[in-house]
Design a protein around this motif. Sequence first.
Motif, short mmCIF file in Angstrom:
data_model
loop_
_atom_site.label_atom_id
_atom_site.label_comp_id
_atom_site.label_asym_id
_atom_site.label_seq_id
_atom_site.Cartn_x
_atom_site.Cartn_y
_atom_site.Cartn_z
N GLU A 6 0.84 -1.21 0.00
CA GLU A 6 0.00 0.00 0.00
C GLU A 6 0.87 1.26 0.00
OE1 GLU A 6 -3.22 0.60 -0.04
OE2 GLU A 6 -4.24 -1.27 0.43
N SER A 43 0.90 4.82 -2.42
CA SER A 43 0.07 5.80 -1.70
C SER A 43 0.70 7.18 -1.74
CB SER A 43 -0.10 5.36 -0.25
OG SER A 43 -0.76 6.35 0.50
N ILE A 84 -2.01 5.89 5.76
CA ILE A 84 -2.10 4.44 5.56
C ILE A 84 -1.41 3.71 6.71
CG2 ILE A 84 -1.38 2.53 4.07
CD1 ILE A 84 -3.65 4.12 2.92
N TYR A 89 -3.10 0.90 9.41
CA TYR A 89 -2.60 -0.47 9.55
C TYR A 89 -2.04 -0.72 10.95
CZ TYR A 89 -3.09 -2.27 4.80
OH TYR A 89 -3.60 -2.77 3.62
N ASP A 107 -10.83 5.85 3.08
CA ASP A 107 -10.47 4.75 2.18
C ASP A 107 -11.66 3.86 1.87
OD1 ASP A 107 -7.71 5.16 1.63
OD2 ASP A 107 -7.28 4.64 3.70
N TYR A 128 -9.26 -3.30 6.93
CA TYR A 128 -10.12 -2.14 7.18
C TYR A 128 -11.41 -2.57 7.89
CZ TYR A 128 -7.18 0.42 3.85
OH TYR A 128 -6.13 1.01 3.21
#
Length: 575
Positions: free
Chosen positions: A333, A337, A343, A347, A470, A490
């Motif tokens: 990611e 990104s 991000i 995570y 997102d 997510y």
Amino acid sequence: MSYTALYRKYRPNKFESVVGQDSTVSILRNSIINNHISHAYLFTGPRGTGKTSIAKIFAHAVNCENFNNSSDICFQCNTCLALSSNDSDIIEIDAASNNGVEEIRTLRDNVKLLPSVCKYKIYIIDEVHMLSTGAFNALLKTLEEPPAHAIFILATTEPNKIPVTILSRCQRFDFNKIDLKSLEDRLSFILKEEDRTFSREVINYISKVSDGGLRDAINLLDQALSLSNNNVTVEDIENLSGKISNQLIFQLFITITEGNYIELLNIISDISQKGKSFIDVVNNMLIILRDYIINKSVKDYFEEEYSTKLLNLSLDKVDLIKISSLLTDLLAELKNSNNQKLICEIYMMNLIQVINNNNLNVECYLQVKDDNDTINISQSDNSHEDINNSKIASQNDEISNSGEEDIVEISSKVDASNTINLFELKKIRINNVFAGANKDILNKINKDYDRINDYISNKTYNIIAALLVDGKVVVASDKYLLFTFKDESYISLFDSNYKHIEIFMNEIFDNSYKVVAITDLDWEKYRQEFILNKKNNITYVLIEENDVKLEVSESSNELEDSALNIFGEDTISVR
């Protein structure tokens, strides 16, 4: 006299002084001694490993008149003396800035000219992968059948970009990263020559962060020598290199295992402000995980201090698998990104959820205040009495920062008759959002959805906003919203904070919504199932959330109207 950078000052000028490429040096030496000199060579490997340096040494060595006597450049014969003042027969070309057809055509015309001083005329083409397709084609014939006095040496870090027609006409030498001991020995030699002293720990750290590149190591040493502080420390080198320290990575892991959201966000913010690379952070976390596994399996593999730090992480096998999987996904990611910090926050908070779900080992319930009823959602099937309720509740307060009374509480005692698991609750909510779906409401939600970005820096809602940017709302009714996200990581974070999300939705849209989230893949399945139900005249009926039984009943036109509300006429054909 102007200052000379250390990597130029201590650049090797003969085979004996080359570091870490013993196999390549041995083959090239023997080829000169046995007169088995090829017309074209390809040197490939990581930056700073000696490709151009060895190319220059080889170019000098093939012309040295006394090479066979000493197996190295003598610097005393007529040719060596001539080359020291005039090296016109050794031509270096930077393909990055001379990559066109015309430049190669000029080279092709000049290669026919005899050398002025030496036996061979050598062409060293650096970064050869940068040549255009036309330039490679122009070079091809000359490279295949050059004049007897010409030798080509091509150097590149990306051999995969070179046409196979070129590769097949060269002798290839793959340069490896230089091992740690060779780097340390070379740095120690340079420090001795410069009459300076660094601790073994600092030399070791410089060698490690250079990742097998001697030029990078010497450049970093050069910077360190410029520090006014005589006692250079590892921390000084960290600041100079921009690399991530193991201490920071261990601190990250400890913060995650303790479930401290606030400290985690502070660390990530600090990393961002210092301009550190989040890709480096994740790579180092994966390295620590690898070392943790090795340390558990192989005794005395690491130094005692490092081994003790690894043991203090106390991760089980389930943690290792899930963490490594999430970090691998995060790495992918981050590479694509534009907002790496965001991000990374999502995570890393998900990592807290993953580890804490494994480590609690208690029978705990989220006691959710929903209208006038209380729904208790079981989070674990294990029964233990020991649980730190105040700590968990406090962290949930810190996440929300809403200033309102507690929304989520942890309780170890609940009435089993009022318990409904999260999976069943989600099924009910998915059913209900389909039952009351309305395209006008969906359009209104999506029209204002970008307002979520305004809350990224809001102390109260920043975590929730960071998650929702997102996702997207795909189905909406007057009471329910269905979100979709790219993957399960997510969804896990969404499910753990859905009550906070509902408060946030009320803040954004000034309306009370119940929320549910699924992955993009699951959404496609639900969507297809909905279309199939429409064709079979099956509709969805609203279900009370304290009823775990899902029901559908037959209807005539009601479902057809609902389908059009959700997907529109272009998506569903009515028969």
